[in-house]
Design a protein around this motif. Structure first.
Motif, short mmCIF file in Angstrom:
data_model
loop_
_atom_site.label_atom_id
_atom_site.label_comp_id
_atom_site.label_asym_id
_atom_site.label_seq_id
_atom_site.Cartn_x
_atom_site.Cartn_y
_atom_site.Cartn_z
N GLU A 132 -26.09 -28.21 2.05
CA GLU A 132 -27.49 -27.96 2.41
C GLU A 132 -28.34 -28.36 1.21
O GLU A 132 -28.26 -27.73 0.15
N THR A 133 -29.13 -29.41 1.35
CA THR A 133 -29.80 -29.95 0.18
C THR A 133 -31.17 -30.52 0.52
O THR A 133 -31.38 -31.02 1.64
N GLY A 134 -32.06 -30.44 -0.44
CA GLY A 134 -33.35 -31.08 -0.32
C GLY A 134 -33.40 -32.43 -1.02
O GLY A 134 -34.44 -33.08 -1.04
N ARG A 135 -32.28 -32.87 -1.58
CA ARG A 135 -32.19 -34.18 -2.22
C ARG A 135 -30.95 -34.92 -1.69
O ARG A 135 -30.00 -35.18 -2.42
N ALA A 136 -31.01 -35.25 -0.43
CA ALA A 136 -29.89 -35.92 0.23
C ALA A 136 -29.46 -37.21 -0.46
O ALA A 136 -28.25 -37.50 -0.50
N PRO A 137 -30.39 -38.05 -0.99
CA PRO A 137 -29.93 -39.29 -1.64
C PRO A 137 -28.94 -39.04 -2.78
O PRO A 137 -28.09 -39.90 -3.06
N ALA A 138 -29.03 -37.89 -3.45
CA ALA A 138 -28.10 -37.61 -4.55
C ALA A 138 -26.70 -37.31 -4.05
O ALA A 138 -25.74 -37.37 -4.83
N TRP A 139 -26.57 -37.00 -2.76
CA TRP A 139 -25.26 -36.65 -2.18
C TRP A 139 -24.72 -37.72 -1.24
O TRP A 139 -23.56 -37.65 -0.83
N THR A 140 -25.51 -38.69 -0.89
CA THR A 140 -25.12 -39.63 0.16
C THR A 140 -23.88 -40.42 -0.19
O THR A 140 -22.93 -40.53 0.62
N SER A 141 -23.82 -41.01 -1.37
CA SER A 141 -22.65 -41.82 -1.74
C SER A 141 -21.40 -40.97 -1.81
O SER A 141 -20.30 -41.42 -1.44
N LEU A 142 -21.54 -39.73 -2.25
CA LEU A 142 -20.39 -38.82 -2.29
C LEU A 142 -19.87 -38.55 -0.89
O LEU A 142 -18.67 -38.61 -0.63
#
Length: 281
Positions: A132-142
């Motif tokens: 659950e995140t407000g900064r999805a781009p930081a998690w997308t590649s993962l």
């Protein structure tokens, strides 16, 4: 001779056949009765009591035993079950038991890098990870790289995590990366569903989260924050003073009865995906 005794058995043998005594039957009949009797005895076992399986009674051996003072030698070298989050001060693996049959809340005051390593390693144990995140781009590649194409790490907007249906065969880890003031989550900890809340710093909601958490992880913070965390967690002076000097990748993990400094060392694959350990993002 006329008038003599009537003809009868000769030599006590009936019917003129050798061995056919009165009431004994033929040899083949006696053998059949003997065989049936043996099978019946085997079926009933000793004392005429029925035995299950109708098998032969096997050999009897003494039970294995050991003196009480030698039982320690039979211990198996099995470690804890969970996620290897790093190594302790003696370079031994530090294991975080994150999949549990009871609700389990974790608060991590630290960097995104450590939370992402935890997510990858939890997924490697077979858990489903919901971020659950407000900064999805930081998690997308993962999320795209994990699971070999399988959706083992899913991303959700803040407040939009659906019910996960956790079970013993399909445990779930929910990672809440919602900033300094995370709202109350719709999905809470439950049996086989742990919740990890990531805080970049000690925020106003941190005391409440720390007090309700079963496990707290603290990375490098300012001296003032370290002193406050020490009061909340009941840390010794040497422990909370060390919090402002921790190297990147080092975390103090705390439970009500245990404290342990752990160094998280990334694998080559993790380094290629996430880069080197860092406290700041």
């Amino acid at each position: 001779m006329p008038g003599g005794p009537a003809a009868g058995p000769v030599g006590g043998v009936s019917g003129g056949l050798p061995g056919a005594a009165s009431g004994g039957g033929t040899p083949s009949r006696r053998a059949a009765r003997t065989s049936e009797g043996g099978r019946a005895a085997r079926r009933t076992g000793r004392g005429g009591k029925p035995r299950l399986g109708f098998g032969l009674i096997g050999p009897r051996r003494d039970r294995h035993s050991a003196p009480l003072d030698q039982l320690g030698a039979l211990a198996l070298p099995v470690g804890d079950d969970g996620v290897v989050i790093g190594v302790d001060a003696e370079s031994r693996p530090a294991v975080l038991g994150i999949n549990r049959p009871s609700p389990y809340d974790i608060t991590l005051i630290g960097g995104l890098w450590t939370a992402q390593v935890l997510a990858l390693r939890a997924a490697a144990t077979g858990a489903r990870v919901a971020v659950e995140t407000g900064r999805a781009p930081a998690w997308t590649s993962l999320a795209q790289a994990a699971g070999g194409g399988q959706p083992c790490i899913t991303l959700h907007d803040v407040g939009r995590v659906p019910p996960q249906g956790a079970s013993a065969g399909s445990p779930v880890v929910v990672i809440r990366d919602c900033g300094m003031r995370p709202p109350r989550g719709r999905v809470v900890s439950a049996p086989w569903q742990s919740v990890v809340t990531l805080l970049p710093y000690l925020s106003p909601v941190a005391p409440r989260l720390l007090e309700k958490s079963s496990l707290v992880g603290v990375q490098r913070v300012s001296p003032d924050e370290a002193a406050q965390i020490g009061r909340i967690m009941g840390l010794q002076r040497a422990e909370w003073e060390a919090l402002s000097t921790l190297a990147d990748g080092v975390t103090l993990w705390c439970t009500p009865g245990d404290r342990q400094f752990v160094m998280t060392q990334a694998t080559d694959a993790e380094t290629g995906l996430l880069g080197g350990a860092r406290r700041m993002d």
